[in-house]
Enzyme design. Sequence first.
Site, PDB file in Angstrom:
ATOM      1  CB  CYS A 175      13.099  51.843   3.930  1.00  0.00           C
ATOM      2  SG  CYS A 175      12.379  51.051   5.368  1.00  0.00           S
ATOM      3  CB  CYS A 209       9.356  50.274   3.302  1.00  0.00           C
ATOM      4  SG  CYS A 209      10.375  48.836   3.008  1.00  0.00           S
ATOM      5  CD  GLU A 257      -2.503  -1.013   2.792  1.00  0.00           C
ATOM      6  OE1 GLU A 257      -2.324  -0.076   3.584  1.00  0.00           O
ATOM      7  OE2 GLU A 257      -3.120  -2.042   3.083  1.00  0.00           O
ATOM      8  CG  ASP A 306       4.214  12.736   4.782  1.00  0.00           C
ATOM      9  OD1 ASP A 306       4.184  12.503   6.007  1.00  0.00           O
ATOM     10  OD2 ASP A 306       4.999  13.532   4.258  1.00  0.00           O
ATOM     11  CE1 TYR A 325      -2.951   3.027   9.162  1.00  0.00           C
ATOM     12  CE2 TYR A 325      -2.845   4.785   7.534  1.00  0.00           C
ATOM     13  CZ  TYR A 325      -2.639   4.327   8.820  1.00  0.00           C
ATOM     14  OH  TYR A 325      -2.139   5.170   9.762  1.00  0.00           O
ATOM     15  CE  LYS A 360       5.661   5.194   6.831  1.00  0.00           C
ATOM     16  NZ  LYS A 360       5.285   6.512   7.285  1.00  0.00           N
ATOM     17  CB  CYS A 372      13.965  47.843   6.520  1.00  0.00           C
ATOM     18  SG  CYS A 372      13.285  47.477   4.892  1.00  0.00           S
TER      19      CYS A 372
END
Length: 672
Positions: free
Chosen positions: A413, A434, A113, A117, A225, A115, A410
């Site tokens: 700016c 900015c 089968e 996730d 399952y 798997k 930043c």
Amino acid sequence: MTKEAKRLKIEEISNQLRTHNHNYYVLSESTISDYDFDMLLEELQKLEEQFPEFAFEASPTKRVGGEITKNFKTVKHKSRMLSLGNSYSKEDIEAFETRIKKLVENELEYICELKYDGVAIGITYKKGKLFQALTRGDGVQGDDITANVKTIRSIPLQLKGDDYPDEFEIRGELFYPKDVFENLNKEREEAGEDLYANARNSASGTLKMLDSRIVAKRKLDCYLYFVLGDNLPFKTHYDSIKKAGQWGFKVPTEKHQLIKKCTTIDEVFDFITYWAKERGNLNFEIDGIVIKVNDYARQEEIGFTAKTPKWAIAYKFKAEKVATKLLEITYQVGRTGAITPVANLEPVLLAGTTIRRASLHNADQIEKLDIRVNDTVFVEKGGEIIPKIVGVELTQRDMFSVPTDYIKVCPKCETALVRKEGDAKHFCPNEWGCAPQISGKMQHFISRKAMNIDGLGEETIDLLYEQDLAKNIADLYELTFDQLFELESFKEKKSKNIIEGLITSKQIPFERVLYGIGIRFVGETVAKKLAKQFKNIDNIINASLEELVSADEIGDKIAESILQFFSTESNVELINNLKAHGLQFELSEDQLANSTTKLEGFIFVVSGVFSKFSRDELKNLIEQNGGKVSGSISKKTSYIVAGENMGPSKLAKAEKLEVSIINEDQFLDILS
Ligand code: IVH
């Protein structure tokens, strides 16, 4: 209708809805339009309100959630939730077979089968009804997430048939389908929220939400399952899965090669090789293959270790990982001011694509892994969308290297960055000064779902900003033809287009203007709700926190963001400016009068590409005039409004059901 007739009606609709639901969510076959389904559900809800004594405990109306959990109750698993041993090569699997062959004499049959996730859950059914759903927890005890699991459409509330055991447990894996997860992120992006990096963690977070109504909207899916219980009516794992499918569970089928019976390890490996190559085409994530001994009697002979069954093993696909050099760390500033550190790498091939950059997420992540420029780093592509750096090869570190100093101002700016409690990211607070934040805001404003301004694109916005012609959204409306025409490569037609596009945009309805101004967390849907409930911008600006949160679907986070936005002087100024330019800041008369009822009773399906409207505009028009829009064609469809490139399957269905197909002009005729 007599009382008995109502009871029968409730039973009939419940059964119908159950069947449609199963067809759609488990078998992926649509047997009713969304609209008709909703109508039936509404009818059932009304009947159940009238006669609660006839409502089924496992009624389809329970799917919409509503139960709020304060604290998840911890419950002990009836039998431990085990994990699986791992293997990574054909040799590992051959060794697995050698081990078990020492314990059994008979020939072995294996079931392969996928798997999945996702997040493991165990669901108990009593007398065919979903009784309780638990998370894995520590394997011994888990959290009771029944209210949330009941909202997941592919999990039956009531089983089909009558040959199920009185009580049994079924285990499976919950996950976000890839497209659902992508949409979820798209919505977050539009609302200026951080993106979820990984579908599994998000699914796990969703399951732990306290308000099941939100979970109901999230479209989680689940494959089952493993069936457990006393005296189960089958002899093999394979039969248990087949049977579970008949009871209504979503289980892997041979038709799509999601499950396979094998007798040799070569066959097992064929299955592995097939999915290692094909897994990208699935609409959900898998991280390997699970191999199980089929026969229950053999399973019993082989037995368990403390933590895993010895009769099953997981084959894990390798998360592809490569080493490369980190050349530089740069910092991106988003539309909301969020700073994202980016690793610039020596180009390297990973899972079929050349990787040059990887996200470093935030300052904590850099510190935790102690990532430094010039390091050799490991880049991995796992369940995440963007490749990530998972570690550093310390033996190759330059002896003069120093720890990374996260930026304090930043990069664009130079305003000092701030980091609020609870935020993983640093922010640049200079919202209106900015460059990337401003042009980001302008990009958002002109985007298709907001003002949809013809002729204006990302590059033009950047150019206008650089040339000092537009420093904020309102400046766009001050632009003149001459100013544009003077710009390099701006021909007459292009300049005219933009000016006309801007003029036309003044008619864009209030909710889209509201979305376009870019208040954090106010995405398309929230903007619609706000517009509908507050009717104009002044009511929103003047609303208190209490008033905002009392509105439909507005929570604390959104309300606070709105308050903060309008407490900034320059934002209010911006609104006034835009108002002066004639943009729509209130619902139109039509919208207020709840529009017309011209299309009442008509159900439309919209398909293809149109020249006069976007698809969304057309849908809005239908709804504003009292019509309904449905996603799929059924006998009840009144008209299909077809543009260019209508899908061939839709066309075939329309012809089969003899539904009239009209073009956009014919639609306008009907409207007028
Ligand atoms: S069977 C006793 N089958 O993988 C057997 N597990 O790493 C119990 N998983 O805990 C598990 N897909 O959460 C089984 N087809 C599958 C699976 C699967 C995913 C998960 C499950 C398990 C974990 C082990």
